[in-house]
Design a protein around this motif. Structure first.
Motif, PDB file in Angstrom:
ATOM      1  N   PRO A 165       0.829  -1.211   0.000  1.00 52.86           N
ATOM      2  CA  PRO A 165       0.000   0.000   0.000  1.00 52.86           C
ATOM      3  C   PRO A 165       0.865   1.263   0.000  1.00 52.86           C
ATOM      4  O   PRO A 165       1.914   1.274   0.635  1.00 52.86           O
ATOM      5  CB  PRO A 165      -0.772  -0.081   1.327  1.00 52.86           C
ATOM      6  CG  PRO A 165      -0.529  -1.438   1.883  1.00 52.86           C
ATOM      7  CD  PRO A 165       0.722  -1.955   1.266  1.00 52.86           C
ATOM      8  N   ASP A 221       0.699   5.873  -0.152  1.00 53.78           N
ATOM      9  CA  ASP A 221      -0.206   7.014   0.059  1.00 53.78           C
ATOM     10  C   ASP A 221      -0.911   7.430  -1.226  1.00 53.78           C
ATOM     11  O   ASP A 221      -2.054   7.858  -1.202  1.00 53.78           O
ATOM     12  CB  ASP A 221       0.542   8.190   0.710  1.00 53.78           C
ATOM     13  CG  ASP A 221       1.835   8.540  -0.016  1.00 53.78           C
ATOM     14  OD1 ASP A 221       2.203   7.807  -0.955  1.00 53.78           O
ATOM     15  OD2 ASP A 221       2.460   9.542   0.355  1.00 53.78           O
ATOM     16  N   ARG A 235      -3.892   5.277  -1.596  1.00 55.29           N
ATOM     17  CA  ARG A 235      -4.952   5.639  -0.651  1.00 55.29           C
ATOM     18  C   ARG A 235      -5.669   6.900  -1.110  1.00 55.29           C
ATOM     19  O   ARG A 235      -6.878   7.000  -1.013  1.00 55.29           O
ATOM     20  CB  ARG A 235      -4.403   5.815   0.765  1.00 55.29           C
ATOM     21  CG  ARG A 235      -3.834   4.576   1.441  1.00 55.29           C
ATOM     22  CD  ARG A 235      -4.589   3.292   1.150  1.00 55.29           C
ATOM     23  NE  ARG A 235      -6.019   3.341   1.407  1.00 55.29           N
ATOM     24  CZ  ARG A 235      -6.923   2.656   0.733  1.00 55.29           C
ATOM     25  NH1 ARG A 235      -6.580   1.867  -0.253  1.00 55.29           N
ATOM     26  NH2 ARG A 235      -8.191   2.744   1.026  1.00 55.29           N
ATOM     27  N   LYS A 282     -10.123  -2.581   4.298  1.00 59.66           N
ATOM     28  CA  LYS A 282      -9.049  -3.512   3.938  1.00 59.66           C
ATOM     29  C   LYS A 282      -9.617  -4.782   3.326  1.00 59.66           C
ATOM     30  O   LYS A 282      -9.016  -5.398   2.461  1.00 59.66           O
ATOM     31  CB  LYS A 282      -8.222  -3.843   5.168  1.00 59.66           C
ATOM     32  CG  LYS A 282      -7.565  -2.611   5.769  1.00 59.66           C
ATOM     33  CD  LYS A 282      -6.583  -2.979   6.851  1.00 59.66           C
ATOM     34  CE  LYS A 282      -6.002  -1.740   7.518  1.00 59.66           C
ATOM     35  NZ  LYS A 282      -6.799  -1.270   8.659  1.00 59.66           N
ATOM     36  N   PHE A 301      -1.090  -4.253   6.728  1.00 58.98           N
ATOM     37  CA  PHE A 301      -2.185  -3.432   7.265  1.00 58.98           C
ATOM     38  C   PHE A 301      -1.619  -2.198   7.961  1.00 58.98           C
ATOM     39  O   PHE A 301      -2.189  -1.116   7.898  1.00 58.98           O
ATOM     40  CB  PHE A 301      -3.048  -4.234   8.257  1.00 58.98           C
ATOM     41  CG  PHE A 301      -4.015  -5.181   7.597  1.00 58.98           C
ATOM     42  CD1 PHE A 301      -3.957  -5.437   6.233  1.00 58.98           C
ATOM     43  CD2 PHE A 301      -5.012  -5.815   8.339  1.00 58.98           C
ATOM     44  CE1 PHE A 301      -4.845  -6.304   5.611  1.00 58.98           C
ATOM     45  CE2 PHE A 301      -5.911  -6.684   7.731  1.00 58.98           C
ATOM     46  CZ  PHE A 301      -5.825  -6.932   6.370  1.00 58.98           C
ATOM     47  N   LEU A 347       1.180  -0.726   7.164  1.00 57.04           N
ATOM     48  CA  LEU A 347       1.558   0.153   6.049  1.00 57.04           C
ATOM     49  C   LEU A 347       0.343   0.873   5.476  1.00 57.04           C
ATOM     50  O   LEU A 347       0.383   2.064   5.164  1.00 57.04           O
ATOM     51  CB  LEU A 347       2.166  -0.683   4.919  1.00 57.04           C
ATOM     52  CG  LEU A 347       3.649  -0.912   4.896  1.00 57.04           C
ATOM     53  CD1 LEU A 347       4.024  -1.730   3.657  1.00 57.04           C
ATOM     54  CD2 LEU A 347       4.376   0.429   4.839  1.00 57.04           C
ATOM     55  N   PHE A 348      -0.716   0.113   5.328  1.00 53.60           N
ATOM     56  CA  PHE A 348      -1.960   0.640   4.775  1.00 53.60           C
ATOM     57  C   PHE A 348      -2.467   1.803   5.630  1.00 53.60           C
ATOM     58  O   PHE A 348      -2.814   2.871   5.124  1.00 53.60           O
ATOM     59  CB  PHE A 348      -2.986  -0.489   4.742  1.00 53.60           C
ATOM     60  CG  PHE A 348      -4.322  -0.147   4.141  1.00 53.60           C
ATOM     61  CD1 PHE A 348      -4.604  -0.446   2.817  1.00 53.60           C
ATOM     62  CD2 PHE A 348      -5.314   0.439   4.916  1.00 53.60           C
ATOM     63  CE1 PHE A 348      -5.846  -0.153   2.274  1.00 53.60           C
ATOM     64  CE2 PHE A 348      -6.555   0.736   4.387  1.00 53.60           C
ATOM     65  CZ  PHE A 348      -6.829   0.440   3.049  1.00 53.60           C
ATOM     66  N   ASP A 349      -2.475   1.591   6.943  1.00 56.88           N
ATOM     67  CA  ASP A 349      -2.963   2.647   7.841  1.00 56.88           C
ATOM     68  C   ASP A 349      -2.075   3.884   7.795  1.00 56.88           C
ATOM     69  O   ASP A 349      -2.563   5.014   7.786  1.00 56.88           O
ATOM     70  CB  ASP A 349      -3.057   2.123   9.284  1.00 56.88           C
ATOM     71  CG  ASP A 349      -4.217   1.147   9.442  1.00 56.88           C
ATOM     72  OD1 ASP A 349      -5.187   1.248   8.662  1.00 56.88           O
ATOM     73  OD2 ASP A 349      -4.152   0.275  10.330  1.00 56.88           O
ATOM     74  N   ALA A 355      -0.231   4.830   5.242  1.00 61.80           N
ATOM     75  CA  ALA A 355      -0.476   5.476   3.947  1.00 61.80           C
ATOM     76  C   ALA A 355      -1.794   6.243   3.995  1.00 61.80           C
ATOM     77  O   ALA A 355      -1.913   7.350   3.468  1.00 61.80           O
ATOM     78  CB  ALA A 355      -0.500   4.428   2.841  1.00 61.80           C
ATOM     79  N   GLN A 356      -2.773   5.648   4.642  1.00 59.12           N
ATOM     80  CA  GLN A 356      -4.091   6.282   4.736  1.00 59.12           C
ATOM     81  C   GLN A 356      -3.998   7.604   5.513  1.00 59.12           C
ATOM     82  O   GLN A 356      -4.582   8.605   5.119  1.00 59.12           O
ATOM     83  CB  GLN A 356      -5.048   5.321   5.445  1.00 59.12           C
ATOM     84  CG  GLN A 356      -6.452   5.818   5.541  1.00 59.12           C
ATOM     85  CD  GLN A 356      -7.389   4.934   4.735  1.00 59.12           C
ATOM     86  OE1 GLN A 356      -7.106   4.568   3.600  1.00 59.12           O
ATOM     87  NE2 GLN A 356      -8.490   4.572   5.310  1.00 59.12           N
TER      88      GLN A 356
END
Lengths: 533, 428
Positions: free
Chosen positions: A442, A444, A447, A527, B214, B216-218, B220-221
């Motif tokens: 993932p 930025d 996102r 997710k 996850f 990383l995902f958070d 990035a978010q």
């Protein structure tokens, strides 16, 4: 007041019984591992038998004091297997049909059906095109016509399930025009045309060998097999002929990487000599490479990592590799057979939610790895939701390329087609053929795109499927919410989720259709949507 | 006043050695704006006019006009740039000899000849790799306005972290809908409301909070939300600019894109590429050039002036180039009917600011603009010069995840050029 007293006694007695019941239940829970299933992602009990893979995996897990996880639920299974075998989300109808089906072997039947679909061939040719570097532009410079011919050939061979040894042999031994004899493009789609460059690509693609790590004499010996590959142009734009250079017509003395030496006479094609050695059943690394690749493609992680540099490395999964290699040879290099036994294993069908006892990184290959969908698959999923395919008008490659909306993104032949979406979500550049070129991490930028682009907004508001679900809001919120969930997450909402929604409906202060749009947006951004699980 | 024109000198080599080393500390450049005129603009019709070569070489654009620097003339198609020639320099002897878009685009932006088996990162990715560490802004450090290049992967082997942020959208329209940052029709309030809902619905995420992807995902978010709700959104909002400024840049895609670039520079963004298409003029060459050059003239002159007015020109490098030039001899025959083809033997590049001196011409072409007559400048010379001005030593190691042992941008083996553009670099 007798009555009341008796009543009290009964209560007391009930209490005792209840406590006993709770106690027994607690013990039952404790000793029964299957009963801690996490809803809605897991089931309590297996409905499928262990297969040969599971036997091996259990041996490995035992050694590490780890256990197989709970079975994944039917809802998780149908989403997972569609994404892995067909590269797309299941439709509402497909989900309902599968859930309603009460036959015990329904998972097996679904797998069999999916492997026969064109979707399968399309999706798996995308994987092959990554490692065979199918793109028209720099640095591969295959150009559009050859890209189409090559992609088509790969797609057809996968669809007809050509035995893998023959597939490899054709790629390595064909001669002719790269427009008319598509497999010769193997020799075109390489950075550089020196025998060394070719040998490097062959080693990486078919044996998982990092050529640069071989000793110099081995590199030189390998290069000799390709020292007579030659190219010439024709009158047609960007057409090239790959052929065997008749000169120098000298005897070649060289050796394979297993040390076996060989003499190749001028009238022999050294490529054929090499290919015959490569695909012989005794060549362990030819077999090991492909079973490891397929395992990695499905499970998200190779039994040996890194997949492109697996040669000579040891793994706790060695017995599993041997088993899969034997299956491959016994089946006559039937890749679908290999895929089928993996998909039908409990190992594949277990829950992807990690438990404490399975943290050991050395055995992560034994579990289904949660990872983001591939860029093309994600875009197809968004197209499916929006009800409209992606249209490409790409100035690159030349001549300007137009691809109609009916085409799936997983079916894009050319890795050079301009698409900021695909680039953002980790499409490989297909420059080197390394599987690590594709990124599932993932970022930025991803996102931003998902959270706030007009594109996502448009897809949600133009989705006829979602609109249908939203228009049923007046009949009852629950049903409507469940449909939205099934479209996006392939499962109905849980009670807890329903109450979050109902709360949102009553407090957000906006129109119901707008609320439904917000819900769809939130689910697309969860997710659970973007991660295969 | 030919003396202002610096031709190649034998002192060049000596100057080269002098400029290396300690001078890197004295660099002033903080940002780079790359105006990438992809397709390849004609050198004759822009910065290297050859009126004496006759109609077959000039077509309708046959006027050379004086600039405010005595001795320098540019094509009459660029009257506004002619008034500020003291603020930029022109390289008239750019050369690499490649006539294919993809190979030339790669060479011009990476400084490496194609065919080495490695895909090198672009200048933008390199600057980002070095400057990104000290840059603390929330706006992505490497921005492409407005569409991605597609010819090659800008980040090369440096990997996805160094991919540029591609804005999409059109700043020339009432709302510059930057993909992901400015969504048309979504209010901030709705944005907040949705964010809260999302937090309540993340079922799978809650079950495995420590899962690395996850996490990383958070992260990035959160970064994404800072951009959506913070200063990044504002930097793309051109309605903050007075009409007279917007008009000065020109109310078209290029002009407004230049204005966005200036706003990004003000925020300290290290590298901005304006991907300016439409210069591949095989056919209808002169019609296209007349239209495009007036936009180009207006937008670029406005950008240079505006940066200077804000004291940003001395810290901002502008380099403006295509992947190659175009055939000086016009192809009158069908099917081209007055077009120009690809030409990598000799073409012009404009550089300004960030330590590049203004008012100079480097090198020269022959009397028709076909071949280099003096001081050939190769892509590695130009890119090494830019790197040095921004404080990156092209001969230091280029750290990368793939463990490849390479320098940033060394001279290739067998290099026989005359080195960096010392004659116009104000390093000392």
């Amino acid at each position: 007041m007798m009555n009341q007293g008796a009543h009290y006694d009964i209560l007391k007695q009930m209490d005792k019984r209840l406590w006993l019941l709770i106690f027994v239940f607690a013990i039952f829970c404790f000793i029964q591992p299957g009963s801690s299933a996490i809803k809605p992602y897991e089931d309590e009990n297996w409905t499928i038998a262990e297969n040969i893979i599971d036997a091996r995996i259990n041996e490995i897990l035992n050694k590490y004091n780890a256990k197989m996880r709970n079975p994944c639920s039917d809802y998780v299974f149908i989403r997972r297997v569609y994404l892995d075998a067909a590269g797309r989300l299941p439709t509402l109808q497909e989900i309902d049909d599968f859930i309603k089906d009460k036959k015990p072997n329904k998972r097996k039947t679904l797998i069999d059906n999916l492997l026969e679909k064109d979707d399968f061939a399309l999706y798996w040719s995308m994987k092959w095109c990554d490692i065979l570097r199918v793109k028209s532009e720099y640095p591969i410079n295959l150009w559009p016509n050859a890209v189409q011919a090559y992609h088509r050939w790969i797609y057809e061979k996968i669809r007809e399930n050509m035995p893998y040894d023959r597939f490899a042999r054709q790629l390595l031994t064909s001669s002719g025009s790269n427009f008319r004899v598509p497999p010769v493009n193997f020799y075109r789609a390489i950075q550089g045309r020196s025998p060394q460059s070719i040998a490097k690509a062959v080693c990486q693609t078919f044996m998982g060998i990092d050529f640069e790590k071989l000793p110099q004499d081995q590199r030189e010996n390998l290069a000799l097999f390709f020292s007579r590959v030659a190219y010439k142009k024709t009158m047609e734009w960007k057409e090239e002929i790959v052929y065997l250079n008749p000169e120098p017509a000298k005897k070649i003395r060289t050796a394979f990487i297993d040390g076996k030496s060989v003499e190749i006479f001028p009238e022999e094609d050294p490529r054929i000599v090499f290919a015959n050695w490569l695909i012989s059943p005794e060549n362990k690394w030819f077999n090991r490479n492909i079973v490891n690749r397929i395992w990695a493609w499905i499970m998200g992680q190779g039994i040996i990592e890194p997949v492109d540099d697996a040669y000579g490395r040891d793994t706790p999964g060695k017995d599993l590799l041997v088993l899969l290699e034997d299956e491959l040879i016994k089946s006559g290099y039937d890749l679908k057979h290999l895929i089928r036994i993996i998909l039908n294993s409990r190992t594949y069908q277990q829950s992807s939610i990690p438990t404490r006892d399975t943290k050991n990184s050395e055995i992560q290959f034994a579990f289904y790895k949660v990872r983001q969908m591939e860029a093309e698959v994600l875009l197809d999923a968004l197209c499916y939701i929006g009800g409209k395919g992606e249209e490409y008008v790409s100035q690159i490659p030349e001549p300007y390329t137009y691809i109609p909306r009916e085409n799936r993104n997983i079916g894009l032949a050319d890795g050079s087609i301009t698409s900021s979406f695909l680039i953002t979500f980790g499409r490989p550049s297909r420059d080197t053929g390394l599987v690590t070129e594709r990124s599932s991490k993932p970022t930025d930028k991803q996102r931003l795109y998902m959270l706030n682009s007009s594109d996502i907004q448009r897809r949600i508001s133009s989705s006829s499927e979602l609109r249908k679900a939203i228009s049923q809001l007046w009949r009852g919120k629950k049903e409507s919410i469940n449909t939205i969930y099934k479209i996006l997450l392939s499962r109905p909402a849980t009670d807890e989720e329903i109450s979050v929604m109902e709360e949102y409906f009553s407090t957000s202060g906006v129109q119901p259709y707008q609320v439904a749009g917000d819900i769809a947006w939130a689910l697309i951004n969860s997710k659970e949507f973007i991660f295969k699980h | 006043m030919k003396s202002r024109i610096v031709f190649v000198s034998i002192f060049c080599a000596a100057a080269m050695t002098l400029a290396a080393g300690d001078s890197l500390q004295k660099t002033k450049a903080k940002s780079v704006i790359q105006i990438w005129m992809w397709g390849g603009p004609s050198q004759n019709d822009t910065f290297d006019p050859k009126p004496a070569a006759g109609y077959d070489y000039c077509g309708q654009l046959d006027k050379a006009i004086p600039t405010n620097v005595p001795g320098i003339e540019i094509n009459g198609s660029l009257p506004m740039l002619a008034k500020i020639a003291d603020k930029y320099s022109i390289i008239r002897s750019m050369t690499h000899g490649i006539n294919g878009h993809e190979s030339a685009a790669y060479y011009m932006q990476t400084g490496h000849k194609p065919g080495t088996g490695l895909v090198y990162p672009s200048l933008g990715a390199i600057v980002c790799a070095f400057k990104g560490k000290t840059y603390a802004g929330k706006i992505p450090p490497y921005i492409v306005l407005t569409q991605s290049q597609g010819r090659f992967s800008e980040e090369g082997f440096l990997g996805p972290l160094y991919k540029p942020f591609v804005t999409g959208g059109d700043p020339g329209r009432p709302v510059f809908a930057v993909e992901g940052i400015v969504a048309e029709g979504i209010t901030q309030q709705q944005q907040q409301r949705r964010r809260e809902l999302l937090g309540n619905l993340d079922n799978l995420g809650r079950l495995m909070p420590d899962y690395p992807d996850f996490v990383l995902f958070d992260q990035a978010q959160n970064e994404a939300y800072e951009m959506i709700l913070g200063e990044t959104r504002k930097v793309f909002d051109l309605s903050e600019e007075p009409d007279e400024v917007r008009n000065r840049y020109g109310r078209n895609w290029f002009g407004q894109t230049c204005l966005v670039a200036r706003r990004l520079v003000e925020k300290g963004v290290p590298y901005i590429t304006i991907n300016y298409p439409g210069w591949d003029t095989h056919k209808q060459h002169f019609q296209t050039m007349q239209r495009k050059l007036s936009e180009f003239d207006q937008g670029l002159s406005a950008l240079i002036e505006d940066l200077e007015k804000r004291n940003l020109l001395e810290t901002t490098i502008i380099w403006c180039s295509g992947e190659f030039g175009r055939t000086p001899k016009i192809q009158w025959e069908p099917p081209w009917n007055g077009g120009r083809n690809h030409w990598g033997h000799c073409f012009s590049v404009l550089v300004a600011g960030g330590g590049f001196k203004g008012g100079f011409v480097v090198g020269a072409s022959d009397d028709k603009g076909e071949y280099v007559a003096q001081r050939p400048v190769y892509p590695e010379d130009l890119l090494r010069s830019i790197l040095k001005l921004i404080g990156i030593d092209p001969d230091e190691n280029l750290p990368n995840d793939r463990g490849i042992d390479v320098k940033v941008l060394p001279y290739p083996e067998g290099y026989s050029g005359q080195g960096e553009l010392i004659e116009i670099m104000g390093l000392k």
